[in-house]
Design a protein around this motif. Structure first.
Motif, short mmCIF file in Angstrom:
data_model
loop_
_atom_site.label_atom_id
_atom_site.label_comp_id
_atom_site.label_asym_id
_atom_site.label_seq_id
_atom_site.Cartn_x
_atom_site.Cartn_y
_atom_site.Cartn_z
N ILE A 1 -7.27 -9.65 5.27
CA ILE A 1 -7.69 -8.93 4.05
C ILE A 1 -7.91 -7.46 4.37
O ILE A 1 -7.52 -6.58 3.61
CB ILE A 1 -8.96 -9.58 3.45
CG1 ILE A 1 -8.60 -10.93 2.82
CG2 ILE A 1 -9.61 -8.67 2.43
CD1 ILE A 1 -9.80 -11.73 2.37
N GLY A 2 -8.55 -7.19 5.53
CA GLY A 2 -8.77 -5.80 5.95
C GLY A 2 -7.45 -5.05 6.11
O GLY A 2 -7.31 -3.91 5.67
N LEU A 3 -6.48 -5.72 6.76
CA LEU A 3 -5.16 -5.09 6.93
C LEU A 3 -4.48 -4.86 5.58
O LEU A 3 -3.88 -3.80 5.35
CB LEU A 3 -4.28 -5.96 7.82
CG LEU A 3 -4.64 -6.00 9.31
CD1 LEU A 3 -3.78 -7.03 10.04
CD2 LEU A 3 -4.47 -4.63 9.94
N ASP A 4 -4.59 -5.86 4.69
CA ASP A 4 -3.98 -5.71 3.36
C ASP A 4 -4.63 -4.58 2.59
O ASP A 4 -3.94 -3.80 1.91
CB ASP A 4 -4.09 -7.02 2.58
CG ASP A 4 -3.20 -8.12 3.14
OD1 ASP A 4 -2.32 -7.79 3.97
OD2 ASP A 4 -3.39 -9.29 2.77
N VAL A 5 -5.96 -4.48 2.67
CA VAL A 5 -6.67 -3.39 1.97
C VAL A 5 -6.25 -2.04 2.54
O VAL A 5 -5.99 -1.09 1.79
CB VAL A 5 -8.20 -3.60 2.08
CG1 VAL A 5 -8.95 -2.36 1.65
CG2 VAL A 5 -8.63 -4.79 1.24
N LYS A 6 -6.16 -1.96 3.88
CA LYS A 6 -5.74 -0.70 4.50
C LYS A 6 -4.31 -0.34 4.08
O LYS A 6 -4.02 0.81 3.73
CB LYS A 6 -5.83 -0.82 6.02
CG LYS A 6 -5.53 0.48 6.74
CD LYS A 6 -5.68 0.31 8.25
CE LYS A 6 -5.44 1.60 8.97
NZ LYS A 6 -4.09 2.05 8.96
N THR A 7 -3.43 -1.33 4.09
CA THR A 7 -2.04 -1.10 3.67
C THR A 7 -1.99 -0.65 2.21
O THR A 7 -1.28 0.30 1.88
CB THR A 7 -1.21 -2.38 3.86
OG1 THR A 7 -1.31 -2.79 5.23
CG2 THR A 7 0.23 -2.15 3.50
N SER A 8 -2.77 -1.33 1.37
CA SER A 8 -2.79 -0.96 -0.05
C SER A 8 -3.33 0.45 -0.23
O SER A 8 -2.81 1.23 -1.03
CB SER A 8 -3.66 -1.95 -0.84
OG SER A 8 -3.12 -3.24 -0.77
N ARG A 9 -4.41 0.78 0.51
CA ARG A 9 -5.00 2.12 0.40
C ARG A 9 -4.00 3.18 0.85
O ARG A 9 -3.84 4.21 0.20
CB ARG A 9 -6.29 2.18 1.22
CG ARG A 9 -7.03 3.49 1.08
CD ARG A 9 -8.37 3.53 1.80
NE ARG A 9 -8.25 3.12 3.18
CZ ARG A 9 -8.92 2.12 3.73
NH1 ARG A 9 -9.75 1.40 3.03
NH2 ARG A 9 -8.76 1.82 5.01
N ASP A 10 -3.32 2.91 1.99
CA ASP A 10 -2.32 3.86 2.48
C ASP A 10 -1.18 4.03 1.48
O ASP A 10 -0.71 5.14 1.23
CB ASP A 10 -1.76 3.40 3.83
CG ASP A 10 -2.81 3.47 4.95
OD1 ASP A 10 -3.85 4.14 4.73
OD2 ASP A 10 -2.59 2.87 6.01
N ALA A 11 -0.75 2.90 0.90
CA ALA A 11 0.34 2.97 -0.09
C ALA A 11 -0.12 3.74 -1.33
O ALA A 11 0.64 4.55 -1.88
CB ALA A 11 0.77 1.56 -0.48
N ALA A 12 -1.37 3.52 -1.75
CA ALA A 12 -1.90 4.23 -2.92
C ALA A 12 -2.00 5.72 -2.64
O ALA A 12 -1.67 6.56 -3.49
CB ALA A 12 -3.26 3.66 -3.32
N MET A 13 -2.45 6.06 -1.40
CA MET A 13 -2.56 7.48 -1.05
C MET A 13 -1.17 8.12 -0.99
O MET A 13 -0.99 9.25 -1.45
CB MET A 13 -3.30 7.63 0.27
CG MET A 13 -4.79 7.32 0.17
SD MET A 13 -5.65 7.38 1.73
CE MET A 13 -5.58 9.10 2.12
N ALA A 14 -0.21 7.39 -0.43
CA ALA A 14 1.16 7.93 -0.36
C ALA A 14 1.72 8.10 -1.77
O ALA A 14 2.37 9.12 -2.08
CB ALA A 14 2.04 6.99 0.45
N LEU A 15 1.45 7.13 -2.64
CA LEU A 15 1.91 7.23 -4.02
C LEU A 15 1.25 8.40 -4.73
O LEU A 15 1.92 9.15 -5.46
CB LEU A 15 1.61 5.91 -4.76
CG LEU A 15 2.11 5.81 -6.18
CD1 LEU A 15 3.63 5.87 -6.23
CD2 LEU A 15 1.63 4.52 -6.81
#
Length: 193
Positions: free
Chosen positions: A95-109
């Motif tokens: 879940i931590g990895l998924d949240v980090k990935t989602s946050r990074d994707a959101a920041m990139a977006l």
């Protein structure tokens, strides 16, 4: 099993008492039946003792089985708890990895959207500046046309009052501007009133 022993002892005691009473009798049949009853009582006693021993062995076996089962259950529960804890840890890490990935994707977006927005704003400003420049040039041309039209109208309506450069002089229409005398180098400055 203790209740079984006590329930057998009472009748046996009663039979034994009867035998003691009858042993004093001189009747041979009574003595024989008393001896037979005593033999049967002794057999029953030995059977009861055997049953008690078996009962104690069974109780010990059940107790040992219960302890073994409890130990096995405790080990099994410990293994299950360890497995659940490991799975929970793995899930939390995922879940931590998924949240980090989602946050990074959101920041990139968001960065991409911001860059696109900046490009679009810059392009819009440039287009707007070009359009404003075009509008200013068209307004200057239209204003010049309007001045020419008004000059032509004034020339037609008031030919005697028309001045081609009406904004340059402050003299009334129809009069020629007065020429200002040129100053000589030696002339003193006019006095101020």
């Amino acid at each position: 099993m203790k209740s079984i022993t006590s329930s057998f002892c009472m009748p046996l005691c009663a039979v034994a008492l009867c035998l003691i009473v009858l042993s004093g009798c001189e009747d041979l049949d009574a003595r024989m039946s008393a001896q037979e009853a005593t033999r049967q009582i002794n057999e029953l006693k030995s059977k009861i003792d055997d049953a008690n021993k078996k009962n104690e062995a069974i109780e010990a076996s059940v107790k040992e089985l219960k302890n073994s089962l409890q130990k096995h259950l405790d080990e099994r529960i410990d293994k299950i708890e360890e497995s659940v804890a490991a799975n929970q840890k793995r899930v939390l890490e995922q879940i931590g990895l998924d949240v980090k990935t989602s946050r990074d994707a959101a920041m990139a977006l968001a960065d991409t959207a911001r860059q696109d927005n900046d490009k679009e704003l810059k392009s819009t400003k440039q287009i707007l500046a070009e359009n404003m420049q075009t509008i200013r040039a068209e307004m200057a041309v239209e204003l010049d046309k309007l001045h020419k039209f008004m000059d032509n109208q004034l020339k037609e309506v008031y030919p005697y009052a028309y001045q081609a450069r009406r904004m340059d002089s402050a003299t009334p229409p129809g009069e020629k501007p007065a020429e200002t005398p040129k100053k000589k180098e030696g002339d003193a400055a006019p006095e101020q009133k």
